[in-house]
Design a protein around this motif. Structure first.
Motif, short mmCIF file in Angstrom:
data_model
loop_
_atom_site.label_atom_id
_atom_site.label_comp_id
_atom_site.label_asym_id
_atom_site.label_seq_id
_atom_site.Cartn_x
_atom_site.Cartn_y
_atom_site.Cartn_z
N THR A 192 18.85 52.42 74.14
CA THR A 192 19.38 52.54 75.37
C THR A 192 20.70 51.47 75.50
N VAL A 193 21.82 52.28 75.92
CA VAL A 193 23.08 51.62 76.26
C VAL A 193 23.45 51.67 77.55
N ASN A 194 24.08 50.81 78.45
CA ASN A 194 24.46 50.60 79.57
C ASN A 194 25.91 51.16 79.86
N ASN A 195 25.86 52.68 79.90
CA ASN A 195 27.00 53.24 79.86
C ASN A 195 27.92 52.78 81.13
N PRO A 196 29.13 52.10 80.97
CA PRO A 196 29.98 51.78 81.97
C PRO A 196 30.76 52.88 82.88
N ARG A 197 31.02 54.18 82.18
CA ARG A 197 31.67 55.36 82.80
C ARG A 197 30.96 56.36 82.63
N ALA A 198 30.64 57.49 83.45
CA ALA A 198 30.08 58.92 83.23
C ALA A 198 31.23 59.83 82.34
N PHE A 199 30.59 60.56 81.72
CA PHE A 199 31.50 61.29 80.89
C PHE A 199 30.60 62.47 79.90
N THR A 200 31.41 63.72 79.84
CA THR A 200 30.47 64.61 79.17
C THR A 200 31.42 64.76 77.83
N SER A 201 30.68 64.84 76.65
CA SER A 201 31.49 64.96 75.41
C SER A 201 31.73 66.49 75.39
N THR A 202 32.89 66.55 74.52
CA THR A 202 33.54 67.76 74.46
C THR A 202 32.70 68.55 73.39
N GLY A 203 33.32 69.91 73.30
CA GLY A 203 32.65 70.91 72.10
C GLY A 203 31.58 71.73 72.84
N SER A 204 31.19 72.78 71.90
CA SER A 204 30.04 73.66 72.47
C SER A 204 28.77 73.02 72.72
N GLN A 205 28.61 72.02 72.30
CA GLN A 205 27.22 71.30 72.41
C GLN A 205 27.57 69.91 73.20
N GLY A 206 28.53 70.06 73.93
CA GLY A 206 28.75 68.93 74.89
C GLY A 206 27.79 68.30 75.63
N GLU A 207 27.49 67.19 75.90
CA GLU A 207 26.30 66.34 76.65
C GLU A 207 26.91 65.51 77.63
N HIS A 208 26.11 65.41 78.73
CA HIS A 208 26.43 64.60 79.93
C HIS A 208 25.81 63.02 79.65
N PHE A 209 26.82 62.17 79.74
CA PHE A 209 26.21 60.78 79.66
C PHE A 209 26.70 60.04 81.14
N PRO A 210 25.54 59.83 81.75
CA PRO A 210 25.84 59.33 83.50
C PRO A 210 26.20 57.69 83.21
N ALA A 211 26.84 57.30 84.21
CA ALA A 211 26.82 55.91 84.13
C ALA A 211 25.59 55.11 84.38
N GLY A 212 25.46 54.00 83.70
CA GLY A 212 24.28 53.26 83.99
C GLY A 212 23.41 53.36 82.53
N PRO A 213 22.25 52.64 82.42
CA PRO A 213 21.32 52.80 81.42
C PRO A 213 21.01 54.41 80.85
N VAL A 214 21.18 54.66 79.47
CA VAL A 214 21.09 55.96 78.81
C VAL A 214 20.17 55.75 77.82
N LEU A 215 19.28 56.38 77.85
CA LEU A 215 18.40 56.37 76.42
C LEU A 215 19.12 57.28 75.42
N LEU A 216 19.46 57.11 73.97
CA LEU A 216 20.13 58.07 73.14
C LEU A 216 19.40 58.17 72.03
N ASP A 217 19.02 59.60 71.77
CA ASP A 217 18.32 59.68 70.40
C ASP A 217 19.52 59.81 69.52
N GLY A 218 19.07 60.15 68.39
CA GLY A 218 20.27 60.21 67.18
C GLY A 218 21.48 61.07 67.26
N GLU A 219 21.02 62.37 67.81
CA GLU A 219 22.13 63.24 68.20
C GLU A 219 23.24 62.95 69.11
N SER A 220 22.31 62.39 70.25
CA SER A 220 23.17 61.79 71.38
C SER A 220 24.19 60.73 70.85
N ALA A 221 23.61 59.76 70.20
CA ALA A 221 24.21 58.90 69.58
C ALA A 221 25.70 59.01 69.14
#
Length: 352
Positions: A192-221
């Protein structure tokens, strides 16, 4: 094993002979040190077993230190401190710009470097990221981005460059691979990371990371620590996210569920030991001794920060660079020489 003097760099021709590919290396050696320290607190015999596993499975990097050049010496003040150079490797090019990054021995790319300082009293760990575009004087080559040292002279020249900047010796070198974040994160059941800013990763498999606590699995990490294009400040936010994830990773395994579970520790250490690449002077006995010294270190004792600089600018030949701050470099070098970097970081509020 192929040496590392054939590293390629930004805006330079590839070396004539490609390095032989090796198995990918995994995550940050600091994680291994702390995990093994915990094991050492449980039982000496268990620690000895884990050290044997590391000794037999870890890969070695040849020729990491400069030869024929005067190197800084330790003093009475810092004789017990240790400094590690960690070089980031990513077989898929974490920055998304693989064509202009130096190649590392496993066939991946390097766009991250960290100087890890372990004070003589072993009460803390300082992890300092150095921006790859920092404009510095490279011995024998003039002024360039620090990343170019890998192109001009491989890891030995990068070591010489950093030692010249801070006037302290680098004791050990390790290569890390962000691919390793995936297996270690999954082994811990997520981080779990406390993400300071929301963002969506680039690429065809892009993923949205909201601001605040986010539980990351390996691929998301992996997506979290690689992303830079979605940030207006590019590498600055990417490096900050890498530091954030590292701290969160340590917090995840410095819990009773892991600390009191020898089987879990053994599985994690045994799984990623084959993928850790270190210099030939860092063996199981040395790591075991260091690990015992670090047995009381917890996540709050780990200070991660970026070498202060003067922001983005342009070189005389028009390159986009990170402007070096000689005063900050001098102050940090003095703190390293006095074995007082932890106090400097805390007093100046630059660590997280």
């Amino acid at each position: 094993m192929t040496g590392v003097n054939e590293l390629m760099g930004q805006d330079h021709e590839p070396a004539a002979r490609k390095p032989r590919k090796r198995r990918p290396v995994v995550v940050v050696i600091v994680s291994l040190l702390v995990l093994v320290a915990v094991a050492g607190a449980i039982a000496f015999g268990y620690l000895f077993s884990l050290m044997n596993s590391f000794e037999s499975k870890a890969q070695r990097i040849e020729s990491v230190f400069p030869s024929g050049a005067a190197r800084p010496e330790t003093s009475d003040a810092n004789k017990d401190a240790l400094n590690f150079l960690l070089i980031g490797s990513d077989v898929r090019g974490g920055s998304g710009e693989t064509e202009d990054l130096p190649s590392v021995p496993n066939g991946g790319r390097s766009d991250t470097m960290m100087l890890v300082n372990i004070p003589g009293d072993r009460s803390s760990i300082n992890v300092m990221s150095v921006m790859r575009d920092t404009w510095v004087e490279i011995p024998g080559q003039g002024s360039h981005k620090i990343n170019a040292a890998l192109a001009f002279g491989g890891i030995p020249l990068l070591v010489e460059t950093l030692e010249g900047m801070f006037e302290v010796p680098i004791d050990h070198v390790a290569i890390i691979d962000f691919e390793g974040f995936q297996s270690l994160t999954d082994a811990l059941g997520g981080v779990t990371v406390n993400n300071p800013r929301a963002f969506t990763s680039t690429g065809s498999q892009g993923e949205h990371f909201p601001a605040g606590p986010v539980l990351l699995d390996g691929e998301s990490a992996l997506k979290f620590v690689r992303e830079r294009k979605q940030f207006s400040d590019g590498d600055y936010s990417r490096v900050a996210n890498q530091q954030l994830f590292l701290k969160s990773l340590m917090s995840s395994f410095l819990t009773p569920d892991t600390l009191l579970n020898p089987g879990r520790i053994s599985t994690i250490v045994d799984e990623f030991s084959p993928y850790v690449s270190v210099d030939e002077g860092l063996g199981g006995a040395e790591i075991g001794q260091l690990a015992v010294g670090l047995r009381d270190v917890r996540s709050g004792d780990v200070h991660a920060f970026t070498l202060p600089n003067r922001g983005v600018g342009r070189s005389a030949d028009g390159q986009s660079i990170v402007v070096n701050d000689p005063e900050a470099v001098g102050a940090i070098g003095e703190a390293l020489r006095d074995d007082a970097l932890t106090a400097y970081v805390v007093e100046n509020g630059i660590g997280n």
